[in-house]
Motif scaffolding. Structure first.
Motif, PDB file in Angstrom:
ATOM      1  N   ALA A 213       0.148  -5.663   0.842  1.00  0.00           N
ATOM      2  CA  ALA A 213       0.441  -5.246   2.217  1.00  0.00           C
ATOM      3  C   ALA A 213       1.363  -4.048   2.248  1.00  0.00           C
ATOM      4  CB  ALA A 213       1.060  -6.419   2.986  1.00  0.00           C
ATOM      5  N   ARG A 214       2.331  -3.999   1.320  1.00  0.00           N
ATOM      6  CA  ARG A 214       3.234  -2.837   1.262  1.00  0.00           C
ATOM      7  C   ARG A 214       2.466  -1.579   0.879  1.00  0.00           C
ATOM      8  NH1 ARG A 214       8.610  -3.357  -2.234  1.00  0.00           N
ATOM      9  NH2 ARG A 214       9.147  -4.604  -0.392  1.00  0.00           N
ATOM     10  N   SER A 215       1.564  -1.689  -0.091  1.00  0.00           N
ATOM     11  CA  SER A 215       0.772  -0.519  -0.483  1.00  0.00           C
ATOM     12  C   SER A 215      -0.108  -0.038   0.669  1.00  0.00           C
ATOM     13  CB  SER A 215      -0.096  -0.868  -1.703  1.00  0.00           C
ATOM     14  OG  SER A 215       0.705  -1.243  -2.804  1.00  0.00           O
ATOM     15  N   LEU A 216      -0.733  -0.992   1.382  1.00  0.00           N
ATOM     16  CA  LEU A 216      -1.544  -0.610   2.537  1.00  0.00           C
ATOM     17  C   LEU A 216      -0.682   0.030   3.607  1.00  0.00           C
ATOM     18  CD1 LEU A 216      -3.836  -3.765   2.801  1.00  0.00           C
ATOM     19  CD2 LEU A 216      -4.490  -1.513   1.963  1.00  0.00           C
ATOM     20  N   GLY A 217       0.530  -0.515   3.815  1.00  0.00           N
ATOM     21  CA  GLY A 217       1.426   0.065   4.802  1.00  0.00           C
ATOM     22  C   GLY A 217       1.879   1.464   4.429  1.00  0.00           C
ATOM     23  N   ASP A 218       1.931   1.771   3.132  1.00  0.00           N
ATOM     24  CA  ASP A 218       2.300   3.113   2.678  1.00  0.00           C
ATOM     25  C   ASP A 218       1.119   4.072   2.653  1.00  0.00           C
ATOM     26  OD1 ASP A 218       4.913   2.349   2.375  1.00  0.00           O
ATOM     27  OD2 ASP A 218       4.700   1.805   0.259  1.00  0.00           O
ATOM     28  N   GLY A 219      -0.044   3.609   3.098  1.00  0.00           N
ATOM     29  CA  GLY A 219      -1.200   4.499   3.184  1.00  0.00           C
ATOM     30  C   GLY A 219      -2.130   4.453   1.995  1.00  0.00           C
ATOM     31  N   ASN A 220      -1.857   3.585   1.010  1.00  0.00           N
ATOM     32  CA  ASN A 220      -2.743   3.447  -0.149  1.00  0.00           C
ATOM     33  C   ASN A 220      -3.818   2.421   0.175  1.00  0.00           C
ATOM     34  OD1 ASN A 220      -3.939   3.362  -2.658  1.00  0.00           O
ATOM     35  ND2 ASN A 220      -2.314   2.132  -3.587  1.00  0.00           N
ATOM     36  N   PHE A 221      -4.906   2.877   0.814  1.00  0.00           N
ATOM     37  CA  PHE A 221      -5.943   1.958   1.261  1.00  0.00           C
ATOM     38  C   PHE A 221      -6.912   1.567   0.148  1.00  0.00           C
ATOM     39  CE2 PHE A 221      -4.560   4.139   5.118  1.00  0.00           C
ATOM     40  CZ  PHE A 221      -4.229   3.039   5.888  1.00  0.00           C
ATOM     41  N   GLY A 222      -6.659   2.049  -1.051  1.00  0.00           N
ATOM     42  CA  GLY A 222      -7.428   1.585  -2.200  1.00  0.00           C
ATOM     43  C   GLY A 222      -6.832   0.350  -2.845  1.00  0.00           C
ATOM     44  N   ALA A 223      -5.651  -0.078  -2.379  1.00  0.00           N
ATOM     45  CA  ALA A 223      -5.003  -1.268  -2.934  1.00  0.00           C
ATOM     46  C   ALA A 223      -5.773  -2.522  -2.546  1.00  0.00           C
ATOM     47  CB  ALA A 223      -3.557  -1.358  -2.440  1.00  0.00           C
ATOM     48  N   ARG A 224      -5.840  -3.467  -3.478  1.00  0.00           N
ATOM     49  CA  ARG A 224      -6.533  -4.723  -3.237  1.00  0.00           C
ATOM     50  C   ARG A 224      -5.692  -5.864  -3.792  1.00  0.00           C
ATOM     51  NH1 ARG A 224      -8.651  -1.630  -0.599  1.00  0.00           N
ATOM     52  NH2 ARG A 224     -10.871  -1.140  -0.353  1.00  0.00           N
ATOM     53  N   ALA A 225      -5.715  -6.992  -3.114  1.00  0.00           N
ATOM     54  CA  ALA A 225      -5.005  -8.180  -3.584  1.00  0.00           C
ATOM     55  C   ALA A 225      -5.764  -8.798  -4.750  1.00  0.00           C
ATOM     56  CB  ALA A 225      -4.861  -9.194  -2.449  1.00  0.00           C
ATOM     57  N   PRO A 226      -5.067  -9.208  -5.822  1.00  0.00           N
ATOM     58  CA  PRO A 226      -5.762  -9.861  -6.947  1.00  0.00           C
ATOM     59  C   PRO A 226      -6.286 -11.233  -6.547  1.00  0.00           C
ATOM     60  CG  PRO A 226      -3.380  -9.990  -7.224  1.00  0.00           C
ATOM     61  CD  PRO A 226      -3.618  -9.119  -6.018  1.00  0.00           C
TER      62      PRO A 226
END
Length: 484
Positions: A213-226
Motif C-alpha cells: 500500500a505504501r508503494s502504491l501510495g508513492d506512485g509505484n503502481f507496479g508493486a504487488r502484494a506477495p
C-alpha cells in the motif's frame, strides 16, 4: 503534447493517486503498530476472556454441585462427630471444655464447643434450622461444621477443615492453590507459544500489505502484494493486486488516450488554422466556400475523434457486463451488413452463410456486437478495391465472422498491432484513408468482454481478413454444430 507537458501530466496523475492512497492509509504510514504490541494486546484479550470463562464455569459448576458436596461431607463426617459426641456425653457438662481440648490435640483440624446463641449471626436461617433439627450445618465460607450436642445449648464446632496444625506449615501456600497456580501458569505459557506461531504469519501478511500500500501510495503502481501465508488475508491480497492492476491499466489507458488524442488533434487544427488564414486573404466566393467546406470537414473529424475516444475509454474503464440474447444468426448478420452497405458505395458487398447449419441460433450481445462488426466493415470499405465478402461459420464450438477485402492486405508481422489503440500501418494504409486506429481496438475489446477475440489474417480475395470469434453458447446452435 510536448515532452515537458507529458511529464507534468504524469506527475499530476501520480500526485493525485498518491494523495488518494494517503487518505485511506494514514495510520499505516505512522508506524504505530508492531508485532509485539499486536501480540500483547491479543494475548491479554484472549487470555482474559479464557480466564473469565473458566472462573464463571467453575462458579456455576460449584454452585450446582454444592448440595451434592454437602451431603457427601455430612455422611463422611457424621461418624467422627457422633464418636466425639458420645465421648463428651460420658463426662459431666462442666468437663466438656477440658475434654474437647484433649480430643482436639488428636485431630489435624480444630475442635471447639460454643454456645448456641452465638451462632445466630454466623449462620444463615437455613443452616440454623438444620442445626436445631440435630443435623450438621456447614459454613462454606469458613469450611466449618456445626452440630448441636443433644438438647443442650452447646454446639460442637469442627473446623476449619482445611487448616494445618503443624506450625512449620502454617505460612506455606496450600497445595490446592499451588497446583492451581501451576496449572494456570502452564496454560498461559502454552497459549502464548501457540498464539505467537498463529499470529506471526498474520503479522507478516499485514506488513506485506502495508508495504504494498505504501508503494502504491508513492506512485509505484507496479508493486504487488506477495502470496499471503495465512488464508485469512489471501482474499485481501488478491483484491489489492487486482485493484493495483486495474489502476495501472486505467492510468496506461489514460496516458495512451492523452498522447494519441493530442497527436491526432494536430492535423485538423493545423488545417483549420491554415484555412482561416487563407479565408482572410481571399475575396473570391468560390474559394471562400471551399475553405468553409474544409473547416466543416475538420470539425466533423474532431467530433468523430472525440466520440470514438470516449467510446474506447468507456470500454476500458467500465468493462460493461455483456447481455446475451439468442438470435437467428444468418438473419441478424444479413441485417447488420445491410445497415452499413451504403458506406461501401460502389463496392460489391456480399454475405455468405452457406457454412452455417440450418436454423442456426447464436448467443450474442445485441448492443455491443453490432459495433464490433461495423468497425470491421468500415475498415474493409476503406481498403477494398472492388469486393468485400462477409462470411460466418461454426468451428470447434466457436462462432466465427470473417470480413474479407481484396485490398493490399496486412503484413504478418503487423497483424497483431492493428488492434492496439491509435495504431495504423504505414505505406498503403496511411493517414490518407482516415480513421484514428481505434475502431479495431474497440472491436477486440467488445469480443474480449464476451469471451472471444478479434484477429487478422490473409483473405482468399488477396487482401486482409478480419475475424470475430467467440464461444457458441446457444443450445440449438451447439446441437446443430455437433450433429453436423
Amino acid at each position: 503534447m510536448t515532452g515537458t507537458d507529458a511529464r507534468q501530466e504524469e506527475r499530476r496523475r501520480g500526485g493525485l493517486a498518491r494523495s488518494l492512497f494517503r487518505v485511506s492509509l494514514p495510520r499505516w504510514r505512522s508506524g504505530r503498530y508492531s508485532l509485539s504490541r499486536l501480540f500483547f494486546n491479543f494475548y491479554l484479550l484472549a487470555m482474559g476472556s479464557f480466564v473469565a470463562i473458566a472462573f464463571t464455569a467453575d462458579f456455576v459448576i460449584s454452585t450446582a454441585q454444592r448440595g451434592i458436596t454437602d451431603d457427601y461431607a455430612r455422611r463422611f463426617m457424621r461418624g467422627t462427630i457422633t464418636l466425639i459426641e458420645d465421648e463428651l456425653f460420658r463426662h459431666p457438662r462442666h468437663q466438656w471444655a477440658r475434654k474437647i481440648k484433649d480430643i482436639d490435640e488428636k485431630f489435624s483440624y480444630r475442635l471447639d464447643i460454643v454456645e448456641r446463641i452465638t451462632l445466630d449471626r454466623k449462620l444463615t436461617p437455613a443452616q440454623v434450622v438444620k442445626l436445631d433439627a440435630g443435623d450438621i450445618a456447614i459454613d462454606h465460607d469458613g469450611d466449618i461444621m456445626y452440630h448441636r450436642l443433644g438438647t443442650s445449648s452447646r454446639v460442637l464446632v469442627v473446623g476449619p477443615l482445611a487448616s494445618n496444625r503443624n506450625p512449620e506449615l502454617v505460612d506455606r501456600m496450600p497445595l490446592e492453590l499451588r497446583l492451581s497456580l501451576l496449572t494456570w501458569s502452564l496454560t498461559g505459557v502454552i497459549f502464548a507459544i501457540a498464539l505467537w506461531f498463529w499470529i506471526r504469519p498474520i503479522w507478516r501478511d499485514l506488513e506485506a500489505l502495508r508495504q504494498t500500500a505504501r508503494s502504491l501510495g508513492d506512485g509505484n503502481f507496479g508493486a504487488r502484494a506477495p502470496n499471503a501465508r495465512s488464508q485469512l488475508f489471501a482474499p485481501l491480497s488478491d483484491t489489492m493486486n487486482g485493484m493495483a492492476e486495474r489502476v495501472q491499466q486505467l492510468i496506461a489507458t489514460h496516458r495512451e488516450l492523452s498522447c494519441g488524442i493530442s497527436h491526432e488533434l494536430r492535423t485538423p487544427i493545423a488545417r483549420m488554422r491554415f484555412a482561416l488564414e487563407m479565408l482572410a486573404e481571399t475575396s473570391e466566393d468560390s474559394e471562400r466556400e471551399r475553405l468553409w467546406s474544409m473547416m466543416e470537414d475538420d470539425l466533423d473529424e474532431l467530433d468523430h475523434l472525440i466520440d470514438t475516444s470516449l467510446t474506447y475509454a468507456r470500454f476500458e474503464r467500465e468493462a460493461p457486463e455483456p447481455h446475451f440474447t439468442c438470435v437467428d444468426f444468418p438473419e441478424w448478420l444479413e441485417d447488420e451488413v445491410d445497415n452499413v452497405r451504403l458506406l461501401g458505395r460502389s463496392l460489391e458487398v456480399t454475405v455468405d452463410c452457406s457454412r452455417l447449419p440450418e436454423n442456426c441460433r447464436v448467443d450474442l450481445d445485441r448492443k455491443a456486437m453490432p459495433y464490433a462488426l461495423r468497425n470491421l466493415l468500415r475498415n474493409a470499405f476503406k481498403y477494398a478495391h472492388a469486393r468485400v465478402v462477409v462470411s460466418a461459420e461454426l468451428r470447434d464450438g466457436r462462432v466465427q465472422i470473417h470480413v474479407d477485402d481484396d485490398g493490399i492486405g496486412i503484413p504478418p508481422e503487423e497483424r497483431e498491432h492493428i488492434f492496439s489503440a491509435f495504431t495504423r500501418l504505414d505505406r498503403s494504409r496511411d493517414r490518407a484513408t482516415g480513421g484514428y486506429g481505434l475502431g479495431l481496438a474497440i472491436a477486440r475489446r467488445v469480443l474480449e468482454l464476451q469471451g472471444g477475440t478479434a484477429k487478422a489474417s490473409e483473405a482468399p480475395l488477396g487482401g486482409a481478413r478480419l475475424t470475430l470469434c467467440w464461444p457458441a453458447q446457444c443450445t440449438a446452435c451447439m446441437e446443430e454444430s455437433a450433429s453436423g
